[in-house]
Enzyme design. Sequence first.
Site, short mmCIF file in Angstrom:
data_model
loop_
_atom_site.label_atom_id
_atom_site.label_comp_id
_atom_site.label_asym_id
_atom_site.label_seq_id
_atom_site.Cartn_x
_atom_site.Cartn_y
_atom_site.Cartn_z
NE ARG A 147 64.42 81.19 27.38
CZ ARG A 147 63.19 81.67 27.55
NH1 ARG A 147 62.52 82.17 26.50
NH2 ARG A 147 62.61 81.65 28.74
CE LYS A 171 64.10 77.53 28.10
NZ LYS A 171 64.68 77.22 29.44
CG HIS A 242 72.58 82.26 28.86
ND1 HIS A 242 71.32 82.19 28.29
CD2 HIS A 242 72.40 82.02 30.17
CE1 HIS A 242 70.43 81.90 29.23
NE2 HIS A 242 71.07 81.80 30.38
CG HIS A 268 62.56 84.26 33.35
ND1 HIS A 268 63.37 85.08 34.10
CD2 HIS A 268 63.39 83.61 32.49
CE1 HIS A 268 64.62 84.95 33.71
NE2 HIS A 268 64.66 84.05 32.74
CE1 TYR A 277 70.12 87.93 34.92
CE2 TYR A 277 67.81 87.26 35.04
CZ TYR A 277 69.08 87.14 34.48
OH TYR A 277 69.30 86.21 33.49
#
Length: 299
Positions: A147, A171, A242, A268, A277
């Site tokens: 990211r 995250k 991105h 993720h 994807y």
Amino acid sequence: MKSNADLIDEFCTTLWLEEGLAKATLQAYRSDLQQLGNWLDEQFAENLLQTSSEHIRNHVHDLLELKPSSLNRKLSSYKRFYLWLNTTKQREDNPCTQLQSAKRGLRIPKTLSEKQVLDLLAAPDLSNAAGQRDKAMLEFMYASGLRVSELVNMPLRAIDLNVGAVKVLGKGKKERLVPMGEPARLAIQLYLQQARGELLKGKTSDFLFVTHFGTPMTRQGFWKNVKRLALIAGINTTVSPHVLRHAFATHLINHGADLRVVQLLLGHADIGTTQIYTHVAKEHLHTLLNQSHPRSKSR
């Protein structure tokens, strides 16, 4: 009775302590709940603790003009907040149990072809320090699928060029180990040996990527650099950091990478996020079929 502000503060503090959510995520929760609280006060002179399921439905009806993604984010905030109130015994019921997410079509992420990526990677001018840095950042991002926030906030100590891997703090402060290819390793090595010291001009920094002011590279600064380099590369479509992350994932899937592996590399939490994807890969296969099959109408 607790005020709306006290309830929201307590809720956000709990999320931060228990899950380490990013400041931007917590601010989104806070903003959504403040809007709900203000609406309740204006419409019914009631606070968040007094909300009924009917109140919630009426409020959601007022939000139907929002994009499904924006509406679903708000619904997620409400559901989580009232589940927390119920779990902490501040409410006996949950007025959001019947809320359903807004339907939305499948959103295929924008990406780049492999040739476009190669053209972008070749665009930086390696005769100067800024170009060497930009080359290293682009190669690193395409090699690892980071990211943009992970890239610009990367500590110098997190990268191991001997091993060819980097520790990424993603995250929710979840750490993952991501390998990098030889082109990225060599580009970063060149940047560290020549450009970084020149950019710092005697200053010190804990961050891997720095500007000519000696300060850490920002999201906005890197985005502008990517946009400028895309023009140099002759790429006419919209390019952003991105999009480069999308290209990393799409090209891996196109070349047969396992979906679970791509999920781990991207960081993720839910494999459902990664599955988008596979749809991009299917479109790629359809294009190849139309171009190559002897019975294709396009031939």
